[in-house]
Structure formats: C-alpha cells, structure tokens
Scaffold this motif. Sequence first.
Motif, mmCIF file in Angstrom:
data_model
loop_
_atom_site.group_PDB
_atom_site.id
_atom_site.type_symbol
_atom_site.label_atom_id
_atom_site.label_comp_id
_atom_site.label_asym_id
_atom_site.label_seq_id
_atom_site.Cartn_x
_atom_site.Cartn_y
_atom_site.Cartn_z
ATOM 1 N N LYS A 221 15.827 15.601 9.293
ATOM 2 C CA LYS A 221 14.866 14.614 9.772
ATOM 3 C C LYS A 221 13.825 15.366 10.582
ATOM 4 O O LYS A 221 14.156 16.030 11.564
ATOM 5 C CB LYS A 221 15.545 13.555 10.635
ATOM 6 C CG LYS A 221 14.570 12.515 11.169
ATOM 7 C CD LYS A 221 15.278 11.478 12.017
ATOM 8 C CE LYS A 221 14.280 10.463 12.572
ATOM 9 N NZ LYS A 221 14.923 9.474 13.471
ATOM 10 N N ASN A 223 10.239 15.298 12.725
ATOM 11 C CA ASN A 223 9.243 14.525 13.473
ATOM 12 C C ASN A 223 8.038 15.423 13.762
ATOM 13 O O ASN A 223 8.196 16.512 14.332
ATOM 14 C CB ASN A 223 9.831 14.013 14.794
ATOM 15 C CG ASN A 223 11.008 13.096 14.567
ATOM 16 O OD1 ASN A 223 11.150 12.540 13.490
ATOM 17 N ND2 ASN A 223 11.852 12.944 15.562
ATOM 18 N N SER A 242 4.155 11.423 3.985
ATOM 19 C CA SER A 242 3.520 10.117 3.860
ATOM 20 C C SER A 242 3.821 9.287 5.101
ATOM 21 O O SER A 242 4.474 9.756 6.036
ATOM 22 C CB SER A 242 4.015 9.409 2.593
ATOM 23 O OG SER A 242 5.421 9.287 2.619
ATOM 24 N N ASN A 243 3.341 8.053 5.093
ATOM 25 C CA ASN A 243 3.553 7.132 6.223
ATOM 26 C C ASN A 243 3.084 7.741 7.543
ATOM 27 O O ASN A 243 3.793 7.696 8.552
ATOM 28 C CB ASN A 243 5.027 6.722 6.317
ATOM 29 C CG ASN A 243 5.501 6.000 5.074
ATOM 30 O OD1 ASN A 243 4.743 5.258 4.468
ATOM 31 N ND2 ASN A 243 6.747 6.224 4.684
ATOM 32 N N ILE A 244 1.899 8.357 7.521
ATOM 33 C CA ILE A 244 1.338 8.944 8.736
ATOM 34 C C ILE A 244 0.788 7.825 9.611
ATOM 35 O O ILE A 244 0.015 6.985 9.151
ATOM 36 C CB ILE A 244 0.236 9.964 8.391
ATOM 37 C CG1 ILE A 244 0.831 11.090 7.513
ATOM 38 C CG2 ILE A 244 -0.368 10.539 9.657
ATOM 39 C CD1 ILE A 244 -0.203 12.097 7.067
ATOM 40 N N ALA A 245 1.202 7.808 10.897
ATOM 41 C CA ALA A 245 0.771 6.762 11.811
ATOM 42 C C ALA A 245 -0.685 6.970 12.213
ATOM 43 O O ALA A 245 -1.307 8.000 11.907
ATOM 44 C CB ALA A 245 1.667 6.745 13.050
ATOM 45 N N ASN A 248 -1.572 10.113 13.946
ATOM 46 C CA ASN A 248 -1.269 11.319 13.162
ATOM 47 C C ASN A 248 0.163 11.804 13.312
ATOM 48 O O ASN A 248 0.477 12.919 12.892
ATOM 49 C CB ASN A 248 -2.230 12.471 13.491
ATOM 50 C CG ASN A 248 -3.537 12.358 12.739
ATOM 51 O OD1 ASN A 248 -3.561 11.851 11.618
ATOM 52 N ND2 ASN A 248 -4.615 12.802 13.338
ATOM 53 N N ALA A 250 4.250 11.564 12.283
ATOM 54 C CA ALA A 250 4.962 11.191 11.061
ATOM 55 C C ALA A 250 6.431 11.556 11.203
ATOM 56 O O ALA A 250 6.795 12.507 11.916
ATOM 57 C CB ALA A 250 4.359 11.873 9.833
ATOM 58 N N VAL A 252 9.666 12.377 8.666
ATOM 59 C CA VAL A 252 9.927 12.729 7.275
ATOM 60 C C VAL A 252 11.395 13.103 7.109
ATOM 61 O O VAL A 252 11.964 13.830 7.937
ATOM 62 C CB VAL A 252 9.046 13.919 6.822
ATOM 63 C CG1 VAL A 252 9.200 14.160 5.320
ATOM 64 C CG2 VAL A 252 7.601 13.686 7.191
#
Length: 262
Positions: A221, A223, A242-245, A248, A250, A252
């Motif tokens: 995991k 961060n 993906s799924n970048i806040a 910036n 994320a 993963v």
Amino acid sequence: MPEKTSPGEILRRTRRERGLSIEDVTGGMGITKATLNALENDDFDRLPSPLFVKGYVKTYCALLGLPDQDLLVNLEQSMSDLGIHQREPAIKFPPAPNRIGRFLKNVLPMAAVTILIVIALLLVIQVADRVKLPFFDSGKPLLGSARSTVLSMKPAMASMMDQEVKESGDTLDKQDNPQTMTLNVTQQSWVEVFDASGDLLLADLQPPGTRLEVTGDAPFKVNLGYAQGVEIHYGGKVVPVSNIAADNTAFVSVGLDSDLEN
C-alpha cells in the motif's frame, strides 16, 4: 500577553520577506497552490494527514532557509489544540522467514494422515489373518492378499508424499522470496509504503532524482504526497497511479494479481 503567531502565518510572512512568489514555492516543493494556501492559512481540513503536513513544513522551512524545530513544535501544539493527533510511525522490518516452522506446518498434516492409513491397514491385516472370506476361491488367508495390496500401495503413497513435499517447498519458496517494488521520484514527494501485513516499510520526504527499491510481502500500500512526481514499477511494468485527490495525494495498492496480469 500577545497572541501566538500560527505556523502558517510565520511561513507566509517569511515567504514575503524573502521575496518569493506563490509559484516559486509551489514549484520548489512540488505541491499545488491550493495546498500552499491551506498550509499558510492553517486550514487543516483541506490538508492531508498530520504526517504529510509536517513533511510539508520541513520542506517549506528548508526552502525559506528557516529553522524548523520551533515551528514544528508550534505546529504540533496547534494541531493538538484542534484535537488532531497522530503518532509518528516507527519503521518496522519484516521478520525473518521461519522455513522450518512453515515446512512442518505444511507437511505434518499429510504425515499424520499417512500414519492413520497405515495403522488402519495393519488392523485389516490382523483381522484378515484370522478370518477367511467365502469369496476367495484360492482358500488362501487374506493376509497374503492384504499384504500385496499394501505393497502395491507403497509407490502411490510415496508419490503422494513426494508431491506434497514438492508443493510445500514451492509454497515456502514463494513466501520466503519477498517481492521488490521500485519508485522513481521525479518531483519532491512524501512517500509511505506498507506491506501486506500492514507493517510500515518506508515513510520519508523524497527529493527529486531519488530511486527507491522497497522489498517485502506484496501487495504493497503506497501513499504519495505528490502523486504526479512518483513513478511506480512492479514486475517489470509501470503501475498507473489513479484516483489522484485535489491536493495531488494518492493511495495506490501495488502487487495485486491484476498488476502482473495486465
């Protein structure tokens, strides 16, 4: 008593005194304008976890040439007053693999089943030595037939045990060979990495040009404080982030079965 100056106010005043623009700071730190604005206004609701905020403050102080010790204490107190708490994580390393323990765990059940089968066959042989069944025309005791059956079963049983030991060895080799993930940092970013057991393998602010190889039990995991500034490689392939806040950051997961199939 004069009111204590907040950490964000100190950073903003120092930036203006140094003659630095917002673009100078965001480019030097690798963060967005929204994150910098939240940092200078002590808007913790629009900032990531306290661990990321401390990393931002350290980097900001280094960029301004400002000592960070007193400012970090001020930041800690400000977050504590707002009820924001988070302990600094301690680096944990995966325990050394226990090959003997895992081998016994996999092999002992099969060995116990084999022993029970042998005991049952011996009991059948003992009973057969005393009883002649009517459907045997040869008139020979059942002992000889039972013993032949046992002897004929030995190669099959040996083959089964060899297969079990081989499979156990393959499982141990897979478990005792941790996977490696590579991180290429192109822009400064905070990086945290946890292994499959939840142990923290890495937590630090990484400068541009850093190449990290993290070894442990997958899936990992990861961060990222600045997701666009980090490339993740696993299994010889690039893992898409993906799924970048909006700030910036994320989160993963790396090392899932789908990562190796894609």
